[in-house]
Motif scaffolding. Structure first.
Motif, PDB file in Angstrom:
ATOM      1  N   UNK A  76     -40.606  20.864  53.206  1.00 25.00           N
ATOM      2  CA  UNK A  76     -39.787  20.408  52.083  1.00 25.00           C
ATOM      3  C   UNK A  76     -40.085  18.954  51.744  1.00 25.00           C
ATOM      4  N   UNK A  77     -40.341  18.144  52.761  1.00 21.11           N
ATOM      5  CA  UNK A  77     -40.663  16.738  52.525  1.00 21.11           C
ATOM      6  C   UNK A  77     -41.973  16.588  51.771  1.00 21.11           C
ATOM      7  N   UNK A 140     -36.841  27.387  51.983  1.00 17.49           N
ATOM      8  CA  UNK A 140     -37.642  26.206  51.639  1.00 17.49           C
ATOM      9  C   UNK A 140     -37.377  25.756  50.206  1.00 17.49           C
ATOM     10  N   UNK A 141     -37.247  26.715  49.291  1.00 17.56           N
ATOM     11  CA  UNK A 141     -36.940  26.370  47.895  1.00 17.56           C
ATOM     12  C   UNK A 141     -35.616  25.615  47.810  1.00 17.56           C
ATOM     13  N   UNK A 147     -33.676  17.923  48.462  1.00 21.38           N
ATOM     14  CA  UNK A 147     -34.331  16.685  48.891  1.00 21.38           C
ATOM     15  C   UNK A 147     -35.063  15.951  47.774  1.00 21.38           C
ATOM     16  N   UNK A 148     -35.447  16.649  46.726  1.00 22.52           N
ATOM     17  CA  UNK A 148     -36.199  16.032  45.633  1.00 22.52           C
ATOM     18  C   UNK A 148     -35.488  14.817  45.022  1.00 22.52           C
ATOM     19  N   UNK A 197     -39.737   9.946  51.313  1.00 26.45           N
ATOM     20  CA  UNK A 197     -40.118  11.106  52.117  1.00 26.45           C
ATOM     21  C   UNK A 197     -39.344  11.145  53.435  1.00 26.45           C
ATOM     22  N   UNK A 198     -39.110   9.978  54.031  1.00 25.92           N
ATOM     23  CA  UNK A 198     -38.331   9.937  55.275  1.00 25.92           C
ATOM     24  C   UNK A 198     -36.886  10.359  55.003  1.00 25.92           C
TER      25      UNK A 198
END
Length: 268
Positions: A76-77, A140-141, A147-148, A197-198
């Motif tokens: 996902x990241x 995952x989707x 997270x986006x 990303x973190x």
């Protein structure tokens, strides 16, 4: 003491210290509960022992859940970093009413409760018949959607004060649009991309509400496995698993502080 630190009112420092203490108390409770020598999850602990740490390291359920959480968070990241960076570049370099609408649309997963988003995704998977309900791709989707926004917000903050004349100078020297972006813009905003990303990894790894609707008995993440354990067994193994989750988050933040100057990013 630096001048900017001396200018901070004393009362603000006290409030910040109290807030930090309040945030650290649950972490300390989880760590001590995971080191409990008793047979049940209690606090204060009935002595200290590594008994439940060993139970976690030898538990197929928790190790599998930890691995699934790590894989989903990592995937996902990576996806969110690419999509979020592209979206941030578009939002900061475009004008018009549509940009404001898109910006609000991209930030919706932060505003919406995880329960609502998870239920909506599950109903969509089931009613559409696309076969993503209770599957790893479907999970995952959902994590990418959640997270986006963190990547978009962080990269956008870095791009707001970006001097585009640097990129134009590279193009005037013969570089193409993509080459100029890759060699100039991307290198300048790389710290913000790394920070985003973190943040995305941490949010994905600890995601529970949305995950609860998208997982099944054969597909459990660490938060889901901890929830099931505390609901039916109430053993300190869940707290021991929490210790390893906290350790991973702390490690991620240490790496971030080493690689990225977060203060410089948010001062832009």
């Amino acid at each position: 003491m630096r001048e900017e630190e001396a200018a901070i009112p004393f009362v603000f420092k006290v409030v910040a210290a109290l807030s930090l203490a309040i945030l650290l108390v649950p972490v300390i409770v989880v760590v001590l509960a995971g080191l409990n020598a008793g047979d049940y999850l209690t606090f204060p602990p009935q002595g200290l022992s590594l008994r439940w740490i060993k139970a976690f390291l030898t538990s197929p359920l928790f190790l599998s859940a930890y691995g699934i959480s790590f894989i989903v968070a990592l995937a996902a990241t990576l996806i969110s970093t690419v999509i979020g960076t592209m979206a941030a570049v578009y939002l900061t370099r475009s004008t018009g009413a549509l940009v404001s609408v898109l910006r609000g649309f991209f930030m919706l997963p932060i505003v919406l409760p995880g329960v609502v988003l998870g239920l909506a995704l599950y109903v969509f998977y089931v009613t559409s018949g696309i076969g993503l309900a209770r599957t790893l791709p479907g999970l995952l989707v959902g994590h990418v959607i959640v997270t986006c926004p963190f990547v978009i917000a962080t990269v956008t903050a870095s791009l707001v004060g970006f001097d585009r004349s640097l990129e134009e100078a590279a193009r005037s020297l013969g570089a193409g649009p993509f080459t100029a972006f890759r060699l100039v813009t991307l290198k300048i905003i790389a710290p913000a991309i790394s920070a985003g990303s973190i943040f995305a990894f941490i949010v994905s790894f600890g995601q529970f509400e949305l995950t609860l609707f998208l997982t099944g008995p054969d597909l459990q993440t660490l938060p889901a496995a901890m929830y099931v354990s505390m609901r039916y067994k109430f053993e300190p193994t869940a707290a021991a698993a929490g210790i390893f989750a906290i350790a991973l988050v702390v490690l991620s933040m240490v790496v971030t502080s080493r690689l990225v100057n977060l203060k410089k990013i948010f001062e832009r």
